[in-house]
Design a protein around this motif. Sequence first.
Motif, PDB file in Angstrom:
ATOM      1  N   GLY A   1      -4.606  -0.580  -2.546  1.00 45.01           N
ATOM      2  CA  GLY A   1      -4.084   0.680  -2.852  1.00 45.01           C
ATOM      3  C   GLY A   1      -2.980   0.853  -1.653  1.00 45.01           C
TER       4      GLY A   1
ATOM      5  N   GLN B   1      -5.505  -4.323  -6.467  1.00 47.46           N
ATOM      6  CA  GLN B   1      -4.912  -3.035  -6.016  1.00 47.46           C
ATOM      7  C   GLN B   1      -4.971  -1.946  -7.002  1.00 47.46           C
TER       8      GLN B   1
ATOM      9  N   ALA C   1      -7.420   1.193  -7.910  1.00 50.19           N
ATOM     10  CA  ALA C   1      -6.889   2.679  -7.956  1.00 50.19           C
ATOM     11  C   ALA C   1      -7.439   2.905  -9.191  1.00 50.19           C
TER      12      ALA C   1
ATOM     13  N   SER D   1      -7.751   6.997  -4.157  1.00 49.78           N
ATOM     14  CA  SER D   1      -6.503   6.061  -3.982  1.00 49.78           C
ATOM     15  C   SER D   1      -5.312   7.013  -3.528  1.00 49.78           C
TER      16      SER D   1
ATOM     17  N   GLU E   1     -13.130   3.083   0.822  1.00 49.66           N
ATOM     18  CA  GLU E   1     -11.916   2.227   0.155  1.00 49.66           C
ATOM     19  C   GLU E   1     -12.122   0.909   0.622  1.00 49.66           C
TER      20      GLU E   1
END
Length: 233
Positions: A8, A93, A97, A104, A208
């Motif tokens: 992200g 990525q 997200a 994100s 994350e």
Amino acid sequence: MGQRRKIGSEIPETLIAEEQEAEEGRFFACYLLSSRSPRYKGHTYIGFTVNPRRRIRQHNGEIAQGAWRTKRKRPWEMVLCIYGFPTNVSALQFEWAWQHPTVSKAVRQAAASFKSPRGLVSKIKLAYTMLTLPPWQSLNITVKFFSTQYTKHSAGCPRLPEQMKVKVCSMDELPSCTKPSDDLLENEDEWCHERECDEDMNSSTLPEETLLDFRTHNSADDQQSDSGIRMNE
């Protein structure tokens, strides 16, 4: 490559160019599934794959390995597939997200306008919205639906950048990895085993993810190197 990069987060253009050259001939895609089980009507799943035909068979238990967390909501139907990502890093990525829009950094502001990020229609609208955002708006992305039954849900979605395409096709017409390797497919199973997430999970409590020690596949002499995805807990 030993660099740590958050999924992200932005990747330097020079690094993207290096990885794009190394990944030439590969196919990286994100996909959206919908459960056809009456008990789990409306439940969805977002994932990453290098071979959609193989992956849906795994989700539905037709072949072994991977997709174990989606077992109880079978059968699944693949609603759409988004591909054209230059590297697996870029696709991962987008996948992360798409799974965690409220977390994100690239997506959460746009996702704030959604009444709910859950549900099939919202997931389709979210994907279209994400493709108009800076991290992905310049990519040559193709969005493929597998039934006209679902294309109607794109009616209220944002207009995609002009270089992107939206098509309807059968699963057999969908491309897959043009340089297949057991190593890449095995890693796909490992990544999905580690990262599987559906709407039952509370994304606001998830850390994350990061990519560690990403190494490119298929050098000029077609030698393979190991590739791994690790998660920070």
